[in-house]
Design a protein around this motif. Structure first.
Motif, PDB file in Angstrom:
ATOM      1  N   VAL A 176      40.735  34.844  43.617  1.00 47.07           N
ATOM      2  CA  VAL A 176      40.320  35.566  42.408  1.00 47.07           C
ATOM      3  C   VAL A 176      38.971  35.050  41.927  1.00 47.07           C
ATOM      4  CG1 VAL A 176      40.876  36.038  39.990  1.00 47.07           C
ATOM      5  CG2 VAL A 176      42.677  36.126  41.730  1.00 47.07           C
ATOM      6  N   ALA A 177      38.786  33.743  41.940  1.00 51.13           N
ATOM      7  CA  ALA A 177      37.508  33.160  41.492  1.00 51.13           C
ATOM      8  C   ALA A 177      36.359  33.652  42.368  1.00 51.13           C
ATOM      9  CB  ALA A 177      37.594  31.643  41.521  1.00 51.13           C
ATOM     10  N   ALA A 178      36.573  33.698  43.687  1.00 53.48           N
ATOM     11  CA  ALA A 178      35.526  34.182  44.584  1.00 53.48           C
ATOM     12  C   ALA A 178      35.218  35.650  44.324  1.00 53.48           C
ATOM     13  CB  ALA A 178      35.960  33.974  46.037  1.00 53.48           C
ATOM     14  N   TYR A 179      36.231  36.440  44.058  1.00 53.66           N
ATOM     15  CA  TYR A 179      36.043  37.876  43.784  1.00 53.66           C
ATOM     16  C   TYR A 179      35.262  38.079  42.490  1.00 53.66           C
ATOM     17  CZ  TYR A 179      37.253  42.852  43.568  1.00 53.66           C
ATOM     18  OH  TYR A 179      37.198  44.220  43.516  1.00 53.66           O
ATOM     19  N   VAL A 180      35.626  37.317  41.461  1.00 54.04           N
ATOM     20  CA  VAL A 180      34.948  37.453  40.167  1.00 54.04           C
ATOM     21  C   VAL A 180      33.479  37.039  40.282  1.00 54.04           C
ATOM     22  CG1 VAL A 180      34.852  36.533  37.812  1.00 54.04           C
ATOM     23  CG2 VAL A 180      37.059  37.193  38.807  1.00 54.04           C
ATOM     24  N   LYS A 181      33.226  35.946  40.973  1.00 56.86           N
ATOM     25  CA  LYS A 181      31.841  35.490  41.124  1.00 56.86           C
ATOM     26  C   LYS A 181      30.995  36.503  41.887  1.00 56.86           C
ATOM     27  CE  LYS A 181      33.008  30.563  41.000  1.00 56.86           C
ATOM     28  NZ  LYS A 181      33.096  29.299  41.791  1.00 56.86           N
ATOM     29  N   LEU A 182      31.633  37.208  42.818  1.00 56.98           N
ATOM     30  CA  LEU A 182      30.907  38.200  43.617  1.00 56.98           C
ATOM     31  C   LEU A 182      30.708  39.505  42.856  1.00 56.98           C
ATOM     32  CD1 LEU A 182      29.686  39.081  46.368  1.00 56.98           C
ATOM     33  CD2 LEU A 182      32.002  39.825  47.014  1.00 56.98           C
ATOM     34  N   LYS A 183      31.758  40.002  42.213  1.00 56.44           N
ATOM     35  CA  LYS A 183      31.718  41.321  41.582  1.00 56.44           C
ATOM     36  C   LYS A 183      31.280  41.283  40.120  1.00 56.44           C
ATOM     37  CE  LYS A 183      33.471  43.856  45.010  1.00 56.44           C
ATOM     38  NZ  LYS A 183      32.811  45.063  45.576  1.00 56.44           N
ATOM     39  N   GLN A 219      39.550  26.242  36.120  1.00 60.15           N
ATOM     40  CA  GLN A 219      38.887  25.121  36.797  1.00 60.15           C
ATOM     41  C   GLN A 219      38.042  25.617  37.966  1.00 60.15           C
ATOM     42  OE1 GLN A 219      39.825  23.490  39.970  1.00 60.15           O
ATOM     43  NE2 GLN A 219      38.308  21.860  39.658  1.00 60.15           N
ATOM     44  N   ARG A 220      38.553  26.634  38.687  1.00 59.19           N
ATOM     45  CA  ARG A 220      37.789  27.175  39.810  1.00 59.19           C
ATOM     46  C   ARG A 220      36.535  27.923  39.332  1.00 59.19           C
ATOM     47  NH1 ARG A 220      41.404  24.335  41.766  1.00 59.19           N
ATOM     48  NH2 ARG A 220      42.531  24.841  43.714  1.00 59.19           N
ATOM     49  N   LEU A 221      36.635  28.609  38.216  1.00 62.14           N
ATOM     50  CA  LEU A 221      35.499  29.361  37.675  1.00 62.14           C
ATOM     51  C   LEU A 221      34.568  28.484  36.846  1.00 62.14           C
ATOM     52  CD1 LEU A 221      37.254  32.661  36.477  1.00 62.14           C
ATOM     53  CD2 LEU A 221      35.640  32.461  38.369  1.00 62.14           C
ATOM     54  N   GLN A 222      35.087  27.309  36.443  1.00 65.07           N
ATOM     55  CA  GLN A 222      34.381  26.487  35.464  1.00 65.07           C
ATOM     56  C   GLN A 222      34.051  27.336  34.242  1.00 65.07           C
ATOM     57  OE1 GLN A 222      33.674  23.050  35.295  1.00 65.07           O
ATOM     58  NE2 GLN A 222      35.287  23.193  36.862  1.00 65.07           N
ATOM     59  N   GLN A 223      35.074  28.084  33.824  1.00 64.49           N
ATOM     60  CA  GLN A 223      34.931  29.046  32.732  1.00 64.49           C
ATOM     61  C   GLN A 223      36.250  29.107  31.965  1.00 64.49           C
ATOM     62  OE1 GLN A 223      32.476  31.632  31.660  1.00 64.49           O
ATOM     63  NE2 GLN A 223      34.040  31.610  30.048  1.00 64.49           N
ATOM     64  N   PRO A 224      36.265  28.773  30.686  1.00 62.24           N
ATOM     65  CA  PRO A 224      37.516  28.915  29.933  1.00 62.24           C
ATOM     66  C   PRO A 224      37.935  30.379  29.863  1.00 62.24           C
ATOM     67  CG  PRO A 224      35.694  28.468  28.448  1.00 62.24           C
ATOM     68  CD  PRO A 224      35.159  28.296  29.841  1.00 62.24           C
ATOM     69  N   LEU A 225      39.224  30.615  29.741  1.00 65.89           N
ATOM     70  CA  LEU A 225      39.769  31.960  29.750  1.00 65.89           C
ATOM     71  C   LEU A 225      40.501  32.244  28.450  1.00 65.89           C
ATOM     72  CD1 LEU A 225      41.343  31.850  33.325  1.00 65.89           C
ATOM     73  CD2 LEU A 225      39.099  32.757  32.709  1.00 65.89           C
ATOM     74  N   ASP A 226      40.469  33.500  28.063  1.00 66.81           N
ATOM     75  CA  ASP A 226      41.271  33.978  26.940  1.00 66.81           C
ATOM     76  C   ASP A 226      42.597  34.446  27.537  1.00 66.81           C
ATOM     77  OD1 ASP A 226      42.365  35.097  24.705  1.00 66.81           O
ATOM     78  OD2 ASP A 226      40.858  36.679  24.469  1.00 66.81           O
ATOM     79  N   VAL A 227      43.644  33.644  27.368  1.00 70.87           N
ATOM     80  CA  VAL A 227      44.901  33.858  28.097  1.00 70.87           C
ATOM     81  C   VAL A 227      45.949  34.536  27.221  1.00 70.87           C
ATOM     82  CG1 VAL A 227      46.750  32.756  29.418  1.00 70.87           C
ATOM     83  CG2 VAL A 227      44.417  31.813  29.494  1.00 70.87           C
TER      84      VAL A 227
END
Length: 607
Positions: A435-442, A540-548
């Motif tokens: 998911v992290a790889a997909y988000v970083k790409l798209k 942690q993979r995105l180094q981005q906090p999330l709104d969960v």
């Protein structure tokens, strides 16, 4: 006071009728609870099968189970009614003189008949009305009525030609039952189209998908075959209730008492025996090879008539987000039987499975601009390689190889927990990477640089018996199901922030390894968050906090409602919604989804 005296007179003065009446009630309850109920599960599985998930064997087993189910229901209700009347000192005429021993359809309805009413059409109409109330009004019920009426008319017309010619009784009974099975399809099917499709498969038609093996394996389990054999013996070889109780004796009263106790015995006691001795699950849990536990709705999602209900709701939800400048990414988490079908069917030739309509369903969402990250094939690659045996006629040496291959395959549980519906920590982290790889790409614009790194701060070993063991509802689970151990990577602070441009919607797949209510809690601090779940790992993979927003059991509706309830200006600050949910929620048919508590309805955002 007069009514009370009358009641006491009936109970005590007419006590000679009490034992025979209660005995008959015991017979009736046993027919409904011990026979009709489990046979109904078999029938429901077959008649709810979706595209390509029905085999000829499964179709015949399903309609046979339904034929026995409906007979035991009607017969059991009749026994209870006449038993109550007898216990109170009244007499009601007996019903059900072994109808499946009838030598013609006319004879079948005579045996099914209501005494004192001459015409069989009355029984047909009453059964039709009960069927409409039970199954819902549909045209197929009228076709069933017409077929029975037509066959009886044909039998009467043919009597003058066959008056002196008669086939052996066993052949006439078998042929009559064959006609009944064909016509019962119209009575039970949801529609005329469904009846036609079902009959086509019964007689060798239709295109079978790999998922058909899953359903066939379920319905032909040893316990189900035993149920059908017991029902067959009762229907064709044992005397019916009225013949058994024609002359009442105390040993018959004892038999009735035993049947009554067996019918009302606490469910946990029965389930303990079925699980530990026969490795038989219940309506929520299927026990596969090597005691791998499967969530029954996960199996239903692969073999039923879905997906249908979710598509329009998801498309509208995506449009509502797009209107506010927010993109949608759906991550359907594969279910355990998708990745380990061989542990259901005992066949090592299938690497993985999905619902036959799932690829087209996901593609339909993509054509609407909705991002779908289907990781089923990736999950199959993640598990360890297994041996595959393809010989159609193996010799004794190859049979040993087949047995060894199956034995090895049964030990593979690295993608999913053995006794739980959820993924292993390894599969969860694998998904977070994807998911992290997909988000970083798209969606690179959603990943914002952070001043403080989000790090894994600890590794802990935890254990849990598993939610599927809990769903078995056993009194004594430990001897058969020991707790599973996992190694978790605890993530430090900074993983959640309501102001984050990335919203993570999810269910228990997001919360497992974080919410202590789902197991794997710290025994010393059982209510403390574990902080090793999907949300923490993805952040942690995105180094981005999330709104969960993650709600156990509400991945389809609850999380969308929670998001839609927020102020509109807040939602418009978001850039991406990542919606992680069990794939079964998307793939279940309408009826199966409601039975599993999965709701697909639209939500309204604040203006």
């Amino acid at each position: 006071m007069h009514l009370l005296n009358t009641f006491l007179f009936i109970v005590f003065i007419q006590s000679k009728n009490l034992a025979p009446g209660l005995t008959r009630i015991g017979f009736g309850l046993a027919k409904i609870i011990l026979l009709a109920a489990p046979l109904g599960v078999i029938a429901n599985g077959a008649f709810s099968a979706g595209t390509g998930s029905l085999t000829t064997i499964t179709a015949w087993i399903g309609v046979t189970a339904f034929a026995f189910q409906i007979a035991f229901i009607f017969s059991g209700v009749s026994d209870i009614a006449t038993g109550l009347a007898c216990a109170l000192g009244f007499h009601l005429p007996h019903h059900f003189d072994s109808p499946y021993q009838g030598t013609s359809i006319t004879d079948f309805w005579r045996r099914w008949s209501i005494p004192g009413i001459a015409h069989h059409c009355v029984n047909l109409l009453l059964t039709l009305i009960i069927g409409a109330l039970w199954l819902g009004p549909r045209w197929s019920l009228l076709v069933w009525l017409a077929l029975h009426g037509g066959v009886m008319a044909l039998e009467r017309w043919m009597e003058k030609f066959t008056a002196n010619v008669s086939a052996p009784q066993i052949l006439r009974i078998a042929f009559t039952f064959f006609i009944l099975l064909v016509t019962w399809v119209f009575f039970r099917a949801d529609s005329l189209a469904a009846a036609a499709q079902y009959l086509g498969v019964m007689f060798g038609g239709g295109t079978q998908q790999p998922t058909a093996l899953l359903l066939q394996s379920e319905l032909t389990s040893g316990f189900n075959v035993l149920q059908l054999l017991i029902a067959s013996v009762i229907v064709w070889f044992l005397p019916n209730t009225q013949n058994i109780l024609r002359r009442f004796t105390w040993w018959k009263a004892l038999l009735g008492l035993i049947l009554f106790i067996a019918a009302v015995v606490p469910r946990k006691t029965v389930q303990d025996w079925l699980t530990h001795e026969a490795e038989q699950g219940n309506r929520q849990v299927y026990i596969g090879y090597n005691k791998m536990l499967f969530y029954q709705p996960d199996l239903d999602a692969l073999t039923g008539r879905g997906p249908h209900e979710a598509r329009d709701v998801i498309i509208k939800f995506a449009a509502q987000l797009k209107e506010r400048g927010v993109a949608l990414l759906i991550v359907p988490v594969p279910s355990k039987p998708m990745i380990y079908p061989e542990l259901v069917i005992g066949d090592t030739r299938h690497d993985w499975m999905t619902h036959p309509d799932a690829p087209a369903f996901y593609q339909a969402l993509r054509t609407q601009g909705i991002n779908v990250l289907d990781l089923t094939a990736d999950f199959a690659k993640l598990r360890d390689r297994r041996r595959h045996v393809f010989e159609d006629a193996p010799d004794s040496k190859d049979k040993t190889a087949v047995a060894q291959a199956k034995s090895q395959a049964r030990e593979l549980t690295k993608t999913f927990l053995k006794q739980d519906t959820h993924w292993t920590p390894e599969a969860m982290r694998f998904t977070a990477d994807k998911v992290a790889a997909y988000v970083k790409l798209k969606f690179p614009q959603t990943v914002q640089p952070q001043f403080k790194m989000i790090r894994a701060v600890d590794s802990v070993e935890r254990k849990s018996t598993g939610d599927l063991v809990e769903l078995l509802d056993l009194d004594h689970a430990t001897p058969s199901f020991a707790a599973e151990r996992v190694l978790l990577q605890v993530v430090g602070e900074g993983t959640e922030d309501r102001d984050s441009p990335v919203v993570l919607l999810g269910d228990s797949f997001v919360n497992i390894y974080d919410d202590p209510a789902l197991g794997f809690e710290n025994p010393a601090k059982p209510k403390e968050r574990i902080s090793a779940g999907f949300a923490q790992t993805l952040a942690q993979r995105l180094q981005q906090p999330l709104d969960v927003i993650a709600i156990n059991g509400s991945g389809s509706i609850g999380v969308r409602k929670a998001l839609a309830a927020r102020p509109d200006h807040e939602i418009r600050t978001k850039k991406l919604v990542i919606w992680v949910m069990a794939a079964r929620d998307l793939l279940l048919s309408k009826d199966a989804a409601r039975a599993a508590g999965v709701e697909w309805t639209d939500v309204t955002f604040k203006p």
